[in-house]
Scaffold this active site. Structure first.
Site, PDB file in Angstrom:
ATOM      1  N   GLU A  60       0.824  -1.204   0.000  1.00  0.00           N
ATOM      2  CA  GLU A  60       0.000   0.000   0.000  1.00  0.00           C
ATOM      3  C   GLU A  60       0.860   1.256   0.000  1.00  0.00           C
ATOM      4  O   GLU A  60       0.499   2.266  -0.607  1.00  0.00           O
ATOM      5  CB  GLU A  60      -0.937   0.012   1.208  1.00  0.00           C
ATOM      6  CG  GLU A  60      -2.011  -1.064   1.193  1.00  0.00           C
ATOM      7  CD  GLU A  60      -1.478  -2.435   1.568  1.00  0.00           C
ATOM      8  OE1 GLU A  60      -0.352  -2.522   2.107  1.00  0.00           O
ATOM      9  OE2 GLU A  60      -2.178  -3.433   1.300  1.00  0.00           O
ATOM     10  N   PRO A 268      12.539 -12.504  -1.224  1.00  0.00           N
ATOM     11  CA  PRO A 268      11.477 -12.807  -0.259  1.00  0.00           C
ATOM     12  C   PRO A 268      10.651 -11.564   0.069  1.00  0.00           C
ATOM     13  O   PRO A 268      11.162 -10.439   0.048  1.00  0.00           O
ATOM     14  CB  PRO A 268      12.246 -13.292   0.979  1.00  0.00           C
ATOM     15  CG  PRO A 268      13.615 -13.619   0.487  1.00  0.00           C
ATOM     16  CD  PRO A 268      13.876 -12.708  -0.669  1.00  0.00           C
ATOM     17  N   ARG A 269       9.391 -11.794   0.383  1.00  0.00           N
ATOM     18  CA  ARG A 269       8.489 -10.679   0.668  1.00  0.00           C
ATOM     19  C   ARG A 269       8.837  -9.973   1.972  1.00  0.00           C
ATOM     20  O   ARG A 269       8.786  -8.755   2.056  1.00  0.00           O
ATOM     21  CB  ARG A 269       7.045 -11.195   0.729  1.00  0.00           C
ATOM     22  CG  ARG A 269       5.991 -10.136   1.084  1.00  0.00           C
ATOM     23  CD  ARG A 269       5.879  -9.111   0.001  1.00  0.00           C
ATOM     24  NE  ARG A 269       4.817  -8.133   0.269  1.00  0.00           N
ATOM     25  CZ  ARG A 269       4.520  -7.126  -0.535  1.00  0.00           C
ATOM     26  NH1 ARG A 269       5.197  -6.957  -1.651  1.00  0.00           N
ATOM     27  NH2 ARG A 269       3.555  -6.291  -0.238  1.00  0.00           N
ATOM     28  N   MET A 309      15.941  -3.668   1.214  1.00  0.00           N
ATOM     29  CA  MET A 309      14.602  -3.094   1.188  1.00  0.00           C
ATOM     30  C   MET A 309      14.545  -1.936   0.189  1.00  0.00           C
ATOM     31  O   MET A 309      15.496  -1.183   0.031  1.00  0.00           O
ATOM     32  CB  MET A 309      14.202  -2.605   2.577  1.00  0.00           C
ATOM     33  CG  MET A 309      14.156  -3.703   3.647  1.00  0.00           C
ATOM     34  SD  MET A 309      13.013  -5.038   3.244  1.00  0.00           S
ATOM     35  CE  MET A 309      11.453  -4.131   3.209  1.00  0.00           C
ATOM     36  N   GLY A 310      13.407  -1.817  -0.479  1.00  0.00           N
ATOM     37  CA  GLY A 310      13.162  -0.668  -1.344  1.00  0.00           C
ATOM     38  C   GLY A 310      13.799  -0.739  -2.716  1.00  0.00           C
ATOM     39  O   GLY A 310      13.838   0.261  -3.425  1.00  0.00           O
ATOM     40  N   ASN A 335       1.568  -7.477  -6.352  1.00  0.00           N
ATOM     41  CA  ASN A 335       1.271  -6.542  -7.433  1.00  0.00           C
ATOM     42  C   ASN A 335       2.053  -6.844  -8.721  1.00  0.00           C
ATOM     43  O   ASN A 335       3.270  -6.640  -8.775  1.00  0.00           O
ATOM     44  CB  ASN A 335       1.588  -5.118  -6.952  1.00  0.00           C
ATOM     45  CG  ASN A 335       1.178  -4.058  -7.943  1.00  0.00           C
ATOM     46  OD1 ASN A 335       0.560  -4.349  -8.968  1.00  0.00           O
ATOM     47  ND2 ASN A 335       1.504  -2.814  -7.643  1.00  0.00           N
ATOM     48  N   PRO A 336       1.372  -7.280  -9.805  1.00  0.00           N
ATOM     49  CA  PRO A 336       2.075  -7.543 -11.065  1.00  0.00           C
ATOM     50  C   PRO A 336       2.339  -6.295 -11.901  1.00  0.00           C
ATOM     51  O   PRO A 336       3.010  -6.372 -12.932  1.00  0.00           O
ATOM     52  CB  PRO A 336       1.110  -8.480 -11.801  1.00  0.00           C
ATOM     53  CG  PRO A 336      -0.238  -8.053 -11.323  1.00  0.00           C
ATOM     54  CD  PRO A 336      -0.051  -7.640  -9.877  1.00  0.00           C
ATOM     55  N   GLU A 338       4.114  -3.740 -11.126  1.00  0.00           N
ATOM     56  CA  GLU A 338       5.478  -3.233 -10.976  1.00  0.00           C
ATOM     57  C   GLU A 338       6.401  -3.781 -12.066  1.00  0.00           C
ATOM     58  O   GLU A 338       7.103  -3.003 -12.723  1.00  0.00           O
ATOM     59  CB  GLU A 338       5.987  -3.536  -9.565  1.00  0.00           C
ATOM     60  CG  GLU A 338       5.207  -2.762  -8.493  1.00  0.00           C
ATOM     61  CD  GLU A 338       5.576  -3.172  -7.085  1.00  0.00           C
ATOM     62  OE1 GLU A 338       6.282  -4.193  -6.919  1.00  0.00           O
ATOM     63  OE2 GLU A 338       5.141  -2.490  -6.139  1.00  0.00           O
TER      64      GLU A 338
END
Length: 427
Positions: A60, A268-269, A309-310, A335-336, A338
């Site tokens: 989000e 990894p998420r 990260m990021g 989210n695809p 990106e």
């Protein structure tokens, strides 16, 4: 009655929540910090009288970034406070937006904490991204006559079925919302079936389509690709969850038999799982490096573990094709859009209910392929590695879907004008 029962249970389980935070802090120390914010203590950290935007976590927050930047441009003097629930979401806000916004955690949904939070902020408008329906927060905003908008809202059939079990309670909550800006008609219909009035709803589309890659990011991706693998093919498996990495590594093992120079970027998420994934790759006997090491992969390296990260948007930019995770296991997918923004062709598993509408658009446009298992994943990746024209066509189709569905951000900004416009002065 339902609200009182909910609040009573929430107070009783606080020791369990503290224990959970401490357990998560073993892998992510940030969970041990800033507990006071989770109970509404945030004086001197925010500027009152402005706008609050809540984005629960990283996904989000990524969608919120262009939204916030557009708000800063339209209302440069408006104080904006962004809230999140997770350290990863917090880190993303600070890295992407920095001093453009104030930032604290959203307090737990307890009356004392929410009262304390709202007393400090006294916002003119509260926006929640996606669908975080916190009963105490909704009720107290309504009582204080502070408008509450659910933006980029979505409601899956699974979530709607759960909410229907407490239909009277949900109807009373939805009636207290000022506006729900839904991503599509199907989501809107589910909200209305739960008790939302049609006058409270507008279909805007998804602001996740409003992705704009900066020239700096594009150039950084070009340079990193030249540095890492100018003569090798790369596929990325992103936002993976427990149980997926072992399947993806098996796919890589099979693909290496036909494509011995193939490089896999495995991301990894969740940050707290980085070390587990490193151990898994090591046990699987792959040659690997970690992105955080700063090393350049050698010709012998087969896997790069994305443990920073990021950087996901950057890593998509150097890939030839992308598998988007959370979809080979029953998590609902990520989210695809990106990878689509980079014109990278996309593969996802069968579980895509979190992004059902977006995935349907991409599948129909032949920008995304859904696979059922490792065997079908290997078959599709192999085909795209061999057939460059087919791979590029799917990538072009994917980015076309992104461009054709942009505009939700502009629509949302228009809806906010009545709540954010400067007050009219008396003559």
């Amino acid at each position: 009655m339902w609200l009182k029962l909910y609040q009573g249970v929430f107070y009783l389980i606080q020791p369990v929540i503290w224990l959970r935070l401490l357990l998560r802090a073993r892998l992510t120390p940030a969970y041990r910090k800033r507990w006071s914010e989770r109970y509404g203590f945030c004086k001197k950290k925010i500027t009152p009288g402005g706008l609050v935007i809540h984005s629960v976590s990283v996904g989000e927050t990524v969608a919120a970034t262009p939204f916030v930047k557009a708000l800063r441009q339209a209302y440069p003097s408006l104080p904006i406070t962004m809230t999140t629930m997770t350290p990863t979401g917090s880190e993303r806000i600070l890295s992407e937006l920095g001093s453009q916004v104030d930032h604290v955690y959203l307090p737990y949904d307890l009356p004392c904490a929410i009262h304390r939070f709202l007393d400090t902020l006294n916002p003119k408008l509260f926006i929640i991204l996606e669908t975080e329906l916190w009963p105490t927060l909704i009720t107290l905003l309504y009582q204080r006559k502070i408008p509450l908008i659910i933006a980029n809202a979505r409601l899956s059939a699974h979530s709607a079925a759960g909410y229907k079990k407490i239909a009277p309670f949900m109807k009373s909550l939805l009636e207290r919302l000022t506006l729900v800006a839904v991503q599509n008609e199907e989501d809107g219909k589910r909200f209305i079936e739960l008790g939302l009035k049609p006058s409270q709803m507008v279909v805007t589309g998804s602001i996740k389509f409003d992705i704009h890659l900066t020239p700096e990011l594009k150039m950084k991706a070009v340079n990193l690709r030249k540095q890492w693998a100018p003569d090798r093919l790369i596929w990325i498996a992103s936002s993976t969850h427990t149980g997926e990495e072992i399947l993806l590594l098996e796919a890589q093992r099979q693909l290496l038999q036909k494509h011995p120079d193939l490089l896999l970027i495995l991301v990894p998420r969740h940050q707290e799982r980085f070390s587990k994934v490193v151990s898994l790759v090591k046990k699987s006997h792959f040659n690997y490096i970690k992105r955080s090491s700063g090393h350049v992969p050698s010709s012998q390296d087969q896997v790069i573990i994305g443990d920073t990260m990021g950087e996901l948007m950057l890593l998509y930019g150097i890939a030839d094709l992308a598998f988007v995770g959370g979809s080979l296991v029953n998590h609902g997918g990520h989210n695809p859009l990106e990878p689509a923004a980079h014109a990278v062709p996309i593969i996802m598993g069968p579980y895509t209910f979190n992004f059902k509408d977006i995935c349907t658009k991409l599948v129909l446009a032949q920008g995304l392929i859904q696979i059922a298992d490792v065997a079908s994943l290997v078959k599709r990746v192999d085909l795209w590695l061999i057939d460059q024209n087919c791979r590029h066509q799917y990538g072009r189709n994917a980015i076309k879907v992104v461009h054709e569905n942009q505009g939700a951000l502009k629509c949302l900004l228009s809806l906010l004008k009545p709540y954010l416009a400067p007050p009219t002065r008396d003559p």
